[in-house]
Every structure is written in structure tokens, then in C-alpha cells.
Scaffold this active site. Structure first.
Site, PDB file in Angstrom:
ATOM      1  N   ASP A  91       0.551  -1.116   0.057  1.00 53.98           N
ATOM      2  CA  ASP A  91       0.066  -0.116  -0.239  1.00 53.98           C
ATOM      3  C   ASP A  91       0.834   1.397   0.007  1.00 53.98           C
ATOM      4  O   ASP A  91       2.043   1.106   0.387  1.00 53.98           O
ATOM      5  CB  ASP A  91      -0.880   0.029   1.197  1.00 53.98           C
ATOM      6  CG  ASP A  91      -2.174  -1.051   1.123  1.00 53.98           C
ATOM      7  OD1 ASP A  91      -2.172  -1.769   0.114  1.00 53.98           O
ATOM      8  OD2 ASP A  91      -2.927  -0.990   1.902  1.00 53.98           O
ATOM      9  N   HIS A 129       3.636  -2.342   3.353  1.00 52.73           N
ATOM     10  CA  HIS A 129       3.630  -0.873   2.681  1.00 52.73           C
ATOM     11  C   HIS A 129       5.004  -0.999   2.014  1.00 52.73           C
ATOM     12  O   HIS A 129       6.245  -1.030   2.693  1.00 52.73           O
ATOM     13  CB  HIS A 129       3.682   0.069   3.750  1.00 52.73           C
ATOM     14  CG  HIS A 129       2.067   0.241   4.228  1.00 52.73           C
ATOM     15  ND1 HIS A 129       1.977  -0.707   5.453  1.00 52.73           N
ATOM     16  CD2 HIS A 129       1.269   0.854   4.192  1.00 52.73           C
ATOM     17  CE1 HIS A 129       0.641  -0.147   5.847  1.00 52.73           C
ATOM     18  NE2 HIS A 129       0.113   0.374   4.982  1.00 52.73           N
TER      19      HIS A 129
HETATM   20 ZN   LIG Z   1      -2.691   3.288   3.003  1.00 51.35          ZN
END
Ligand SMILES: [Zn+2]
Length: 308
Positions: A116, A272
Site C-alpha cells: 500500500d 507498505h
Molecule cells: Zn494506505
């Protein structure tokens, strides 16, 4: 009287002769001038003809170039169609495996690795290198804000076969996207248009910044229906390194995934691609999941993990 008449007639003749002479001289001068102008005009016609010939040559060349460009565009469009058809074919195969896993007719399990908030200039390329080396296709929930000005990196994620999904344009959880429904919808659409403009690709998968729990707590359950109405299926996660919550060592991030898989047949792992420690843990996460029997796939709209 006869003498006077004869003199008068002589004068008249001279005058006529004079007029004639003057007329002839004027005529001669006119002729010289006219023939000079004619020569000039001929020269100018000649140079105009040359110019016309040159221009028509240039027009022909330009038309040939236009034709060549059009044929290249057609070729690229047909390549895009081929790539899209290949992706669709691949996703259909993924769906068949997912169905078999759910039905218990396959010994495999599935892990969807998801990254993400990127792309990030410092790290995303390194993530792509690891995925390529390990022969893994994953899913990138990207925002437009961090992609602005980094077209090459943004294209690379898509061109290497990963699924690109919508994670809103700005990801401003606190005082932005969840302020009201309109600001959320506008941010989603802004990112959709950004992806379409940059990649010529329309994604129909979305992840709420902060997850659906955060989204619902801010704007109520209607937000899930809203994204469905916008044409998206949304997805959360059931596994995570924890890199979005606290800074831990690569070994701790690895264990957060590998030691908590339990008997889960289908994992959606949240990571992430800004995290240097998740990057360091990624090769072991991939190897460890495979050792546990997981096949690593990119997400696709028809997956059972996508909420529609
Ligand atoms: Zn996010």
C-alpha cells in the site's frame, strides 16, 4: 493664301510627325518596361512553381508520416488488447485455483501479497526487483499523490504484471478524504482518472485508506455501498507485517506473517512499499509462505476476497 495654306499644312504635318514620334518613343519605353516586367513575372512564376513543388513534396512526406503514426497507434492498441487478454486469461486461471482451494480439491493455499501507499522513489523499485527475482506477481494499492512526477516507476509496476489498485489519490485520512462522502468520492475518482491517464488501465479494486473499519467509523456503512456503486470491489487484509503501525525489525515483520498464518487457506497480506524493514524481510516472507504451501498471486476482481 495658297502659300499660307501650304505653310499651315507643313506645320500640321510636322506636328503630326512630332506627335507620332513622341507616341512611338512612349510606346517603345512602354514596351521595354513591359518586357522587363514580363521577365520578372516569369521568374517569379518559376520560383512559385518551385515553391509549390517543394510544398507538395513536404505535404506528401507529412501525409506518409501521419499514416505511419496511425498504423503504429493501431499496432499499440492491438498490443494493449493482447496484454489485456493475457491478463484476463491469467486471472481466470487464478480464479480456477481459488475455487479449487475453497472447495478443498487442491492441496495448495493462496497468499495475495499487497503493498500500500506507493509508489515510493527510494524503495518501490527495490520491491519490484525482489518480486522479479522471486518470480512473484503482487498487488499495489497506489495513490496518485506519490506517483506524480515518477511516471517511469509507476509504469514499471504495471508493466511487470502486478495488479494496480485504487487507494485514493491523496490518502489524507485525518482531515481530508473522510471529511464527508463527497470528498471521499472525489478523491477516489481523481485517482481513477490518474491511473487511466498514466496507464490507460481501469482498475476495479479498491482498498480504503486505513481499511474499511476506519472508513465506516468516519462515514458510516454507506461508504462500502458507495464504492460498489462507483464500480469497485474493496478488500481489507487478514495478515500483515505491521509496518504501518510500528517500526519493528525485519525478523519481527517476517514472523508477524509467517507465524500467524494458522490454517488460513487464503491470505491477503498487508505491507507498505515505503518500509525498508519489510523490504529486508520480503525474500524470507516469500520463501516461508511457499514452504507452507502457499501459491503467491496478484488480486483480481473476481477473487472471493474482493467485496462486491
Ligand atoms: Zn494506505
Amino acid at each position: 493664301m495658297a502659300e499660307t495654306d501650304s505653310r499651315t499644312s507643313g506645320i500640321a504635318e510636322r506636328l503630326i510627325a512630332l506627335f507620332l514620334c513622341a507616341g512611338l518613343t512612349a510606346c517603345g519605353a512602354y514596351l521595354v518596361k513591359a518586357s522587363g516586367e514580363k521577365a520578372e513575372t516569369l521568374t517569379s512564376i518559376h520560383s512559385l512553381e518551385e515553391e509549390k513543388e517543394q510544398l507538395s513534396k513536404e505535404i506528401d512526406e507529412t501525409l506518409a508520416l501521419v499514416k505511419e503514426t496511425e498504423s503504429k497507434i493501431t499496432e499499440i492498441n492491438s498490443l494493449d488488447e493482447t496484454i489485456k487478454a493475457q491478463r484476463d486469461e491469467y486471472y481466470a486461471a487464478c480464479k480456477a485455483l481459488e475455487d479449487a482451494v475453497n472447495a478443498g480439491t487442491s492441496d495448495h493455499k493462496i497468499a495475495y501479497l499487497t503493498f500500500d501507499d506507493g509508489p515510493y522513489v527510494k524503495t518501490t523499485g527495490k520491491y519490484l526487483d525482489v518480486l522479479k527475482e522471486k518470480d512473484v506477481l503482487a498487488t499495489f494499492f497506489q495513490m496518485g499523490r506519490t506517483a506524480e512526477g515518477h511516471d517511469e516507476l509507476y509504469h514499471r509496476v504495471y508493466e511487470e504484471g502486478h495488479t494496480i489498485a485504487n487507494h485514493t489519490y491523496s490518502h489524507t485520512i485525518r482531515n481530508g478524504i473522510y471529511r464527508n462522502m463527497d470528498s471521499f468520492v472525489n478523491d477516489v475518482i481523481k485517482n481513477r482518472e490518474f491511473i487511466e491517464e498514466k496507464l490507460g488501465y481501469t482498475t476495479n479494486i479498491l482498498r480504503f485508506p486505513g481499511g474499511s473499519g476506519t472508513a465506516v467509523s468516519r462515514l458510516g456503512r454507506g461508504i462500502k455501498q458507495k464504492v460498489n456503486e462507483l464500480g469497485y470491489g474493496w478488500v481489507d487484509w487478514n495478515s500483515a507485517t505491521g509496518d504501518g503501525l510500528e517500526l519493528l525489525s525485519p525478523a519481527q515483520y517476517r514472523d508477524n506473517v509467517l507465524k500467524k498464518t494458522g490454517n488460513t487457506k487464503i491470505l491477503v497480506v498487508l505491507m507498505h512499499d515505503y518500509s525498508a524493514n519489510t523490504l529486508a524481510a520480503l525474500p524470507e516472507i516469500i520463501d516461508g509462505l511457499r514452504q507452507q504451501g502457499y501459491v503467491l498471486l496478484p488480486l483480481f476482481y473476481d477473487s472471493c476476497m474482493i467485496n462486491k
